[in-house]
Design a protein around this motif. Sequence first.
Motif, PDB file in Angstrom:
ATOM      1  N   GLN A 103      17.463  19.936 -12.742  1.00  0.00           N
ATOM      2  CA  GLN A 103      18.650  19.426 -12.061  1.00  0.00           C
ATOM      3  C   GLN A 103      19.928  19.981 -12.685  1.00  0.00           C
ATOM      4  O   GLN A 103      20.899  20.236 -11.988  1.00  0.00           O
ATOM      5  CB  GLN A 103      18.670  17.902 -12.118  1.00  0.00           C
ATOM      6  CG  GLN A 103      17.531  17.226 -11.367  1.00  0.00           C
ATOM      7  CD  GLN A 103      17.616  15.714 -11.451  1.00  0.00           C
ATOM      8  OE1 GLN A 103      18.683  15.130 -11.313  1.00  0.00           O
ATOM      9  NE2 GLN A 103      16.484  15.077 -11.694  1.00  0.00           N
ATOM     10  N   LYS A 104      19.917  20.149 -14.013  1.00  0.00           N
ATOM     11  CA  LYS A 104      21.110  20.597 -14.736  1.00  0.00           C
ATOM     12  C   LYS A 104      20.721  21.744 -15.670  1.00  0.00           C
ATOM     13  O   LYS A 104      19.627  21.757 -16.229  1.00  0.00           O
ATOM     14  CB  LYS A 104      21.686  19.461 -15.580  1.00  0.00           C
ATOM     15  CG  LYS A 104      21.923  18.150 -14.840  1.00  0.00           C
ATOM     16  CD  LYS A 104      23.275  18.105 -14.195  1.00  0.00           C
ATOM     17  CE  LYS A 104      23.521  16.710 -13.595  1.00  0.00           C
ATOM     18  NZ  LYS A 104      24.892  16.569 -13.096  1.00  0.00           N
ATOM     19  N   ALA A 105      21.640  22.686 -15.854  1.00  0.00           N
ATOM     20  CA  ALA A 105      21.401  23.788 -16.785  1.00  0.00           C
ATOM     21  C   ALA A 105      22.695  24.150 -17.497  1.00  0.00           C
ATOM     22  O   ALA A 105      23.771  24.132 -16.889  1.00  0.00           O
ATOM     23  CB  ALA A 105      20.838  25.001 -16.051  1.00  0.00           C
ATOM     24  N   SER A 195      18.711  31.204  -5.458  1.00  0.00           N
ATOM     25  CA  SER A 195      18.078  30.070  -4.780  1.00  0.00           C
ATOM     26  C   SER A 195      18.046  28.807  -5.627  1.00  0.00           C
ATOM     27  O   SER A 195      17.607  27.755  -5.135  1.00  0.00           O
ATOM     28  CB  SER A 195      16.650  30.445  -4.365  1.00  0.00           C
ATOM     29  OG  SER A 195      15.833  30.654  -5.501  1.00  0.00           O
ATOM     30  N   THR A 196      18.478  28.863  -6.887  1.00  0.00           N
ATOM     31  CA  THR A 196      18.372  27.685  -7.747  1.00  0.00           C
ATOM     32  C   THR A 196      19.152  26.505  -7.179  1.00  0.00           C
ATOM     33  O   THR A 196      20.273  26.656  -6.667  1.00  0.00           O
ATOM     34  CB  THR A 196      18.844  27.981  -9.177  1.00  0.00           C
ATOM     35  OG1 THR A 196      18.641  26.799  -9.980  1.00  0.00           O
ATOM     36  CG2 THR A 196      20.328  28.347  -9.230  1.00  0.00           C
ATOM     37  N   ASN A 197      18.545  25.335  -7.288  1.00  0.00           N
ATOM     38  CA  ASN A 197      19.213  24.097  -6.887  1.00  0.00           C
ATOM     39  C   ASN A 197      19.941  23.433  -8.053  1.00  0.00           C
ATOM     40  O   ASN A 197      20.584  22.394  -7.868  1.00  0.00           O
ATOM     41  CB  ASN A 197      18.180  23.101  -6.336  1.00  0.00           C
ATOM     42  CG  ASN A 197      17.566  23.569  -5.035  1.00  0.00           C
ATOM     43  OD1 ASN A 197      18.179  24.311  -4.267  1.00  0.00           O
ATOM     44  ND2 ASN A 197      16.333  23.139  -4.764  1.00  0.00           N
ATOM     45  N   MET A 218      29.370  37.516 -13.343  1.00  0.00           N
ATOM     46  CA  MET A 218      28.255  37.981 -12.518  1.00  0.00           C
ATOM     47  C   MET A 218      27.340  36.829 -12.118  1.00  0.00           C
ATOM     48  O   MET A 218      26.901  36.734 -10.957  1.00  0.00           O
ATOM     49  CB  MET A 218      27.464  39.046 -13.268  1.00  0.00           C
ATOM     50  CG  MET A 218      28.220  40.347 -13.467  1.00  0.00           C
ATOM     51  SD  MET A 218      27.349  41.501 -14.581  1.00  0.00           S
ATOM     52  CE  MET A 218      25.846  41.788 -13.642  1.00  0.00           C
ATOM     53  N   PHE A 219      27.050  35.964 -13.068  1.00  0.00           N
ATOM     54  CA  PHE A 219      26.205  34.808 -12.751  1.00  0.00           C
ATOM     55  C   PHE A 219      26.896  33.930 -11.716  1.00  0.00           C
ATOM     56  O   PHE A 219      26.255  33.442 -10.775  1.00  0.00           O
ATOM     57  CB  PHE A 219      25.903  34.016 -14.020  1.00  0.00           C
ATOM     58  CG  PHE A 219      24.911  32.908 -13.807  1.00  0.00           C
ATOM     59  CD1 PHE A 219      23.556  33.133 -13.968  1.00  0.00           C
ATOM     60  CD2 PHE A 219      25.327  31.630 -13.433  1.00  0.00           C
ATOM     61  CE1 PHE A 219      22.624  32.117 -13.768  1.00  0.00           C
ATOM     62  CE2 PHE A 219      24.407  30.613 -13.222  1.00  0.00           C
ATOM     63  CZ  PHE A 219      23.056  30.863 -13.396  1.00  0.00           C
ATOM     64  N   PRO A 224      27.320  30.440  -6.844  1.00  0.00           N
ATOM     65  CA  PRO A 224      28.737  30.068  -6.672  1.00  0.00           C
ATOM     66  C   PRO A 224      29.073  28.651  -7.128  1.00  0.00           C
ATOM     67  O   PRO A 224      30.232  28.371  -7.464  1.00  0.00           O
ATOM     68  CB  PRO A 224      28.951  30.224  -5.158  1.00  0.00           C
ATOM     69  CG  PRO A 224      27.901  31.184  -4.713  1.00  0.00           C
ATOM     70  CD  PRO A 224      26.716  30.906  -5.587  1.00  0.00           C
ATOM     71  N   HIS A 225      28.088  27.747  -7.139  1.00  0.00           N
ATOM     72  CA  HIS A 225      28.383  26.385  -7.571  1.00  0.00           C
ATOM     73  C   HIS A 225      28.377  26.242  -9.095  1.00  0.00           C
ATOM     74  O   HIS A 225      28.565  25.139  -9.618  1.00  0.00           O
ATOM     75  CB  HIS A 225      27.387  25.396  -6.949  1.00  0.00           C
ATOM     76  CG  HIS A 225      25.955  25.715  -7.219  1.00  0.00           C
ATOM     77  ND1 HIS A 225      25.238  26.634  -6.484  1.00  0.00           N
ATOM     78  CD2 HIS A 225      25.081  25.229  -8.151  1.00  0.00           C
ATOM     79  CE1 HIS A 225      23.995  26.689  -6.943  1.00  0.00           C
ATOM     80  NE2 HIS A 225      23.878  25.852  -7.963  1.00  0.00           N
TER      81      HIS A 225
END
Length: 258
Positions: A103-105, A195-197, A218-219, A224-225
């Motif tokens: 959920q978080k990174a 595609s990561t959520n 770049m990341f 974008p979120h």
Amino acid sequence: MKFHEFGNCGNPHIMLIHGGGNSWWNYLRQARVLSEKYHVILPTLDGHGEEYLTEYISTEDTADKLMEYIEKKCGGHLFALGGVSLGGQIVMELLSRKKDLVQKAVIDGSICYPQPAMARYCIATVRLCGRLMFGKTACRFQLAAMNRFFPSSMRYPKEIAGYYLQDMPRLRKETLYAVYRTYMMQYTLKESVRSTNAEVMYLYGEKEMKCVRESARMFGELVPHCRIYEAKGYNHGYLSVYLPEEWLKLILPFLEER
């Protein structure tokens, strides 16, 4: 690879991955605070710490082993994932593997595109000066210099200093060569990370090298979120490695957001 666990294993899982050359104790102080609410997992990467005799292969190989652990021990999902430097690159690779892995990174001071000149320079430096950089005497001198020149908030407490003196002198040159080749010279961020959520926070110090700042940009283009945070006045990995209280002040609200 070895795993150090803190807190109730029934709580949401958080995995924090140390940087190249360090070991699980990189995040020990954060883990003890987080373990009040979470189950915290601190891996010791191959070639590091007590795993110093195990060959370090690559970012991708490490991600394979961590994914296997997550599938077997955590039901295939974590609440949060974080890493600094090499550990942050491993986080990026894991995010590209499974869109609902976390959920978080939190990524701190990592690079996601090849820097071959920097890798060659680091490899040459270790070949010429490795014993002077990582021997027991050198490590004692480094800690003494840290205590003399760093502000008190950035000095290692006695426990962490003990782990540093234990683990750093036995770090093998072969491990560093492999890290420099794979982390600096070869790795490129995968398009599949789009595609990561996960909600992602990308940290870097204001005084970091250009390639780290460019990696954050770049990341952010692929995710974008992602929130990008510049730690004013700080250099590489300062929040994760030297300033755990500041790291927690920044990251705890991020983890608790809904």
